[in-house]
Design an enzyme around this catalytic site. Sequence first.
Site, PDB file in Angstrom:
ATOM      1  N   SER A 579     -13.162  31.372 -32.275  1.00  0.00           N
ATOM      2  CA  SER A 579     -12.043  32.212 -31.862  1.00  0.00           C
ATOM      3  C   SER A 579     -12.413  32.978 -30.590  1.00  0.00           C
ATOM      4  CB  SER A 579     -11.656  33.153 -33.005  1.00  0.00           C
ATOM      5  OG  SER A 579     -10.432  33.781 -32.767  1.00  0.00           O
ATOM      6  N   ASP A 667      -4.099  25.508 -37.180  1.00  0.00           N
ATOM      7  CA  ASP A 667      -4.415  26.848 -36.693  1.00  0.00           C
ATOM      8  C   ASP A 667      -3.168  27.480 -36.078  1.00  0.00           C
ATOM      9  OD1 ASP A 667      -5.452  29.151 -35.629  1.00  0.00           O
ATOM     10  OD2 ASP A 667      -7.093  28.171 -34.557  1.00  0.00           O
ATOM     11  N   HIS A 699      -7.366  28.250 -38.820  1.00  0.00           N
ATOM     12  CA  HIS A 699      -8.190  28.955 -37.837  1.00  0.00           C
ATOM     13  C   HIS A 699      -9.647  29.091 -38.281  1.00  0.00           C
ATOM     14  CE1 HIS A 699      -8.910  31.401 -34.350  1.00  0.00           C
ATOM     15  NE2 HIS A 699      -9.282  32.434 -35.072  1.00  0.00           N
TER      16      HIS A 699
END
Length: 725
Positions: A579, A667, A699
């Site tokens: 991320s 995601d 995610h």
Amino acid sequence: MHSFAEVEREAITAVFRINNSFPTPLSAAVNHETDTSNGTRYISISTVWSQVEHTRATRLSFSQSWTLQCDRKSVLQCLPPSPCTHTNRELLNSYSPSGTYQAVISQASGRQYLEVWSSSGLQTSLDLTALNVHGAVYEDGNCPYACLAWTASERRLLYVAEKKRPAKAEAEPPSSPPPAFSSSARASPGEAFDDKNVYVEDWGEGLTGRSSSVLCVADLDKGDVTVLKNVPLHTSPAQALWTPDGEGVIYVGWFEDPFRLGLKFCSNRRSGLYHLDLQGHLENLTDWSITGQSVSCPRLSPDGRWLVYLKGEVFGPHHQCLSLQQYDWQTKKTSVLLDVVKRPKPGEFAGIYEALPSRCWSADSQRIIFSSARGNYKDLFVLDIISKRVTRLSDTSEFGCWKLLLVHNDLLVVSCSAPNCPPRLRVGFLPPAGGEAGISWVTLNDPSLNCELEWRAPELSPAPQEENVQFSGLWIGVLLVKRVVRDRSKLPLVVFIHGGPHSQFCAEWIPSVAALASLGYAVLMVNYRGSTGFGQDSILSLTGNIGCQDVKDVQRAVLYALQDDVTLDPQRVVVMGGSHGGFLACHLVGQYPDFYKACAARNPVINAATLVGTSDIVDWRYSSIGLKYSFGQLPTSEALSLMLERSPIIHAEQIRAPVLLMLGAKDRRVSPHQGLELYRALKSRHSPVRLLWFVEDGHSLGSVETQADCFINIVLWFQQALKLK
């Protein structure tokens, strides 16, 4: 005969499985307490654990009980634990106040049941699916909704579920035209048109299908379930508990209007605290005039007088330092118990950054116990509500992470771990006020680790030229984990960067880090400015400075580690992260192309300008570059230009290190097309890149099979780049 590559993969897999198989305690409850005539007490603790089972690629949950022999001040001894019991079909469970009953919401063959058990066996069973008064029960431990609460009389249970949607109309169209759109109606999607194709909003990544919730009361005497009425329009109720008299509920209401933003891992969503009695009378316990507030975690004191809850700001950093508010149930007045900590002093309490446990009060209703981040650690604290004095209860000399699971009549149950120590369950009694530092802890389990690992957690300041003028004097946290080195060998260094960006690496057990260290890597984890545990000033310092301040902080930490530790090899440095951590990893290989030998990025942010319309937390895309967000925000050329300028895609031409991308097709926080954008940019320049595409993952890439696959591929990718065997 196996090829070398097959043997290598098998060896990596074996190491990962060993380190990833230690059970983790999730919750604890006292289910029985017996006093004897000589003053000895016997307390039975029931715990729920999670453990990875790699053969079936699944996470198993199980329960285990311990009986403690205690006096009034300490645990004298712990009797041998019960055998572990498989609990995988359980979604929620809760012991009644007396410990006589256990409520369980379970699922089997697509149906959900509410069961109540006693020492005599099954007492009540309700088929919630057959009753058909609500949708699926909210059960996820990471969900900011779930609850299962008993009344003091032990005859009613409170929980939260998805609102029931009306059945679709059959064949014939309506004879009259559909009602006009109304922004004030709280109609379920599909009510106006009975059209299965109407878009249904939900709460984003990790909460797919969770749209509008309802409060549900199960009456065990009547054998039925009632959905409470008069919940305010455009709010989803959550985190509910009973009032002291059991004739009403207190709950958090998340605002749905004008549309929903991602809720998971975001403590900055607008919400209010409400009291709803069973006759339908509603009272707002928070100030209606304050539109920019987010509240969570209401917790009642044992005497029923004090209600505490956490409060934060709406928008801005999606995870912040929170204040602790106190509501007097008698006078109806609210006061601040703990304010936001802007700049903690070294070694002292740094603020509250996480949810309060469901049971957090001392027996006398005068103290609150909680866990929170402090620098590179997670500590255990106690707050005296009269003096407002905060005292640290944890000792970080052995464990770097202390997570409070339960407080029951001053008995504390905590989970402790360190980078070289898997989770241990510990118990101890809270001493009288003023003597909190003298807790005598008893450890209930003792997992053994074969590999000898060591760790340290220094803090360092930014280079003078990299100070933030508005927020000067902040610290960067560093955690270094490696095998004990007894020769002159040099270890390759893996730089591991957390996402968020407002989260934290604390000195806890992380299976992937322990596995990397067991394989001969040193692992450097960096809490750059903006990480939680360093005060609100540190969090705010990153807004408007992503892709710059955080990148320099990581590089500063890496150079410090290489200079400070002679066992690290400066010629063999690789970087990984997910991320925002992937965002930084890709920045680093682009900004320092000759320094890093390889990169592995999970669902990375690559181009913030193209992400702005696809993320479930679009507000953060503006806040991160220093712009204020409102629901009606439309992108401008200036904002998009700034987002692009701060993104790693602009450095793609300079990337020479091999890049491994791991993307979840589902995601919703960072679209997988972000990673694809970098993949295509690198492929067009013949730069080495590999992409792993996980069709069923979101995610976190959190499924057991995917986590193992990612780890194996990361290690093989690094070994190939570093020419290791």
